[in-house]
Design an enzyme around this catalytic site. Structure first.
Site, PDB file in Angstrom:
ATOM      1  CD  GLN A 283      -3.156  -1.047   0.548  1.00 35.27           C
ATOM      2  OE1 GLN A 283      -3.326  -0.142  -0.176  1.00 35.27           O
ATOM      3  NE2 GLN A 283      -4.033  -2.180   0.538  1.00 35.27           N
ATOM      4  CD  GLU A 333      -0.497 -11.522  -4.110  1.00 33.72           C
ATOM      5  OE1 GLU A 333      -1.418 -10.899  -3.333  1.00 33.72           O
ATOM      6  OE2 GLU A 333      -0.344 -11.389  -5.233  1.00 33.72           O
ATOM      7  CG  ASP A 381      -7.192  -5.358   0.056  1.00 33.18           C
ATOM      8  OD1 ASP A 381      -7.663  -4.675  -0.814  1.00 33.18           O
ATOM      9  OD2 ASP A 381      -6.093  -5.251   0.609  1.00 33.18           O
ATOM     10  CB  CYS A 408      -8.819   0.032  -4.513  1.00 32.01           C
ATOM     11  SG  CYS A 408      -8.749  -1.374  -5.652  1.00 32.01           S
TER      12      CYS A 408
HETATM   13  N1  SAH Z   1      -4.278  -6.938   0.895  1.00 33.94           N
HETATM   14  C1  SAH Z   1      -2.771  -6.557   0.578  1.00 33.94           C
HETATM   15  C2  SAH Z   1      -2.701  -6.759  -1.041  1.00 33.94           C
HETATM   16  C3  SAH Z   1      -3.972  -5.917  -1.900  1.00 33.94           C
HETATM   17  S1  SAH Z   1      -3.923  -5.560  -3.392  1.00 33.94           S
HETATM   18  C4  SAH Z   1      -2.270  -5.354   0.997  1.00 33.94           C
HETATM   19  O1  SAH Z   1      -3.031  -4.559   1.643  1.00 33.94           O
HETATM   20  O2  SAH Z   1      -1.166  -5.006   0.906  1.00 33.94           O
HETATM   21  C5  SAH Z   1      -4.427  -6.880  -4.325  1.00 33.94           C
HETATM   22  C6  SAH Z   1      -3.541  -8.259  -4.356  1.00 33.94           C
HETATM   23  O3  SAH Z   1      -4.365  -9.208  -5.065  1.00 33.94           O
HETATM   24  C7  SAH Z   1      -2.353  -7.985  -5.218  1.00 33.94           C
HETATM   25  O4  SAH Z   1      -1.251  -8.428  -4.399  1.00 33.94           O
HETATM   26  C8  SAH Z   1      -2.527  -8.737  -6.409  1.00 33.94           C
HETATM   27  O5  SAH Z   1      -1.417  -9.482  -6.790  1.00 33.94           O
HETATM   28  C9  SAH Z   1      -3.500  -9.914  -5.820  1.00 33.94           C
HETATM   29  N2  SAH Z   1      -4.406 -10.699  -6.722  1.00 33.94           N
HETATM   30  C10 SAH Z   1      -4.892 -10.283  -7.871  1.00 33.94           C
HETATM   31  N3  SAH Z   1      -5.597 -11.242  -8.532  1.00 33.94           N
HETATM   32  C11 SAH Z   1      -5.515 -12.214  -7.836  1.00 33.94           C
HETATM   33  C12 SAH Z   1      -6.284 -13.678  -7.782  1.00 33.94           C
HETATM   34  N4  SAH Z   1      -6.852 -13.924  -8.742  1.00 33.94           N
HETATM   35  N5  SAH Z   1      -5.926 -14.330  -6.749  1.00 33.94           N
HETATM   36  C13 SAH Z   1      -5.346 -14.029  -5.717  1.00 33.94           C
HETATM   37  N6  SAH Z   1      -4.647 -12.657  -5.440  1.00 33.94           N
HETATM   38  C14 SAH Z   1      -4.790 -11.890  -6.701  1.00 33.94           C
END
Ligand code: SAH
Length: 453
Positions: A283, A333, A381, A408
């Site tokens: 973030q 992730e 998220d 977001c």
């Molecule tokens: N909760 C974390 C990351 C949020 S951003 C934080 O607050 O830092 C969203 C994340 O989802 C990113 O790291 C992205 O790589 C991941 N992502 C995107 N598509 C995805 C999927 N289909 N399955 C799992 N993760 C995914």
């Protein structure tokens, strides 16, 4: 529909609304014209710059009257860095709350409450990361930006919403690069070496990472340059060359070469330590992220007995915060490097009740389900595109008491809330917007869904 205006036509407009991108909207016989920098209530002399079938663009030439919400010494709102910089901060916070409210109304969910947006005390210089193009201007490498929708590069030294130390490091890196007659990338020809610079700085640790994105693997004097950067900026703990030789506007390529120092830097959030690599999602507004996570954790209502799934877990920032208050946390992730970091982060913080998996959130929900894992809370998220139907379905099949949705993008949030409702879940607390991106129109929020049956 007949287009009521012509390109280059001068016209007096009254601005009625702001788009979700923060552009003013005025209507001529119901035909919308979008005007960057104009605010609702303002009357302007404008010129039509572009017309399409169902909408057009105009440019303000002169303000006949100005909105009380306008900032007097406006940040240059057209520079693409602070598209809402001309709106007073209080009004920005209202704008963000209203966006969620309006989308809910459109979906006939006007009964759902939205709290006031949690803002920042000082909404400037908050970003812990810069990612800026490098171009050659008058024989010198410069960083800057492209005006929205243009190919005209504007060099810039002070980025207004970035950590000030990041601005300084960028200039130091440029000074060093400029001693070596290196070329800058040219989007049109696909030739030239230096494409972008990325700089990250830990808010608490003050550790800095510099990533130099090059067009191709050969980087003359790369090692020497990296050493000079670390000498000139002792807070730089990592200098990485990232190779990107594709003709694309994706900034980072796949290959990283550590030129000097470590491959990661450290930072802290809510007292937990995190290792961050060049490719990991982290973030960008650390002060507000702490508030956002506190909201999400508080809303999860954990007592220490719960099993929690954190889908879209990144480097485990939310998972590890949750792990302190839950019995067991499972994180998933899609980026493998992020999961490597997440696993190390669990160790660094001595948290043993977390399991991280690389893969697609949807697939892992099903795998966990097959293994008999029954989450009490599911935290999601996702990126801007939101959740898929099948993820929503598998999440609900696991029958968690609560689903906490960190979003977001309010448009996909409202779409997904409707799908959760079809599966028997209800929004049980006011939606809480948290301003992660002051001076920009981005809206972040936390929503709680519960199955009352
Ligand atoms: N909760 C974390 C990351 C949020 S951003 C934080 O607050 O830092 C969203 C994340 O989802 C990113 O790291 C992205 O790589 C991941 N992502 C995107 N598509 C995805 C999927 N289909 N399955 C799992 N993760 C995914």
């Amino acid at each position: 529909m007949q287009i009521p205006v012509k390109k280059n036509q001068k016209i007096v407009l009254t601005v009625e609304d702001l788009t979700y991108e923060g552009m003013g909207v005025a209507k001529v016989n119901n035909y919308p014209l979008f005007i960057a920098g104009a605010l609702p209530g303002e009357k302007i002399n404008a010129v039509v710059v572009k017309t399409r079938k169902n909408f057009g663009y105009a440019r303000a030439l002169e303000y006949i009257n100005k909105s009380a919400d306008r900032v007097d010494d406006s940040l240059d709102q057209q520079n693409g860095i602070t598209p809402l910089g001309h709106l007073k901060y209080e009004a920005q916070l209202n704008f963000k709350r209203n966006q969620i409210k309006q989308l809910l109304n459109k979906a006939h969910l006007e009964a759902l409450n939205v709290n006031n947006t949690l803002g920042m005390e000082n909404p400037l210089h908050y970003r812990n990361k810069a990612q800026v193009p490098v171009r050659k201007i008058n024989g010198k490498l410069e960083v800057g930006f492209y005006r929205k929708g243009s190919h005209h590069f504007m060099p810039l030294k002070h980025f207004l919403i970035q950590d000030k130390r990041i601005d300084e490091v960028l200039q130091s890196v440029l000074e060093i690069l400029n001693q070596y007659q290196l070329s800058a990338y040219d989007e049109e020809t696909g030739k030239g070496l230096i494409r972008h610079l990325m700089v990250r700085r830990g808010y608490y640790s003050h550790e800095v990472m510099v990533v130099i994105i090059t067009n191709g693997k050969s980087f003359p004097h790369g090692d020497k340059i990296a050493k000079e950067i670390m000498k000139k900026c002792p807070d730089v703990k990592s200098v990485i060359q990232n190779v990107n030789n594709r003709k694309t506007n994706v900034i980072l390529g796949k290959q990283d070469i550590v030129l000097a120092g470590n491959d990661t830097i450290m930072d802290e959030l809510n007292g937990l330590k995190f290792k961050i690599s060049a490719h990991s999602f982290y973030q960008v507004n650390p002060q507000q992220t702490e508030k956002l996570y506190q909201q999400a954790i508080h809303k999860a209502g954990l007592t220490g007995e719960e099993t929690v799934i954190d889908a879209y877990c990144g480097i485990g920032t939310i998972s590890l915060n949750l792990a302190k208050h839950a019995k067991k946390v499972y994180g998933v992730e899609i980026v493998p490097e992020a999961i490597q970091d997440a696993k190390q982060n669990a160790k660094i913080n001595n948290l043993t009740n977390v399991t991280f998996e690389v893969g697609n959130a949807e697939e892992w929900m099903e795998k966990w389900s097959e293994k008999g894992i029954k989450p009490d809370v599911i935290m999601v998220d996702p990126p801007r595109k939101g959740l898929t139907n099948s993820l929503i379905h598998s999440a609900c099949e696991m029958k968690p008491k609560k689903i906490v949705y960190v979003s977001c993008n309010p448009a996909t949030l409202v779409r997904d809330i409707q799908l959760f409702m079809e599966e028997g879940y209800q929004v049980t607390q006011p939606i809480q917007p948290v301003d992660q991106f002051p001076q920009t129109p981005h809206v972040e929020s936390v929503t709680v869904l519960e199955n009352k049956n």
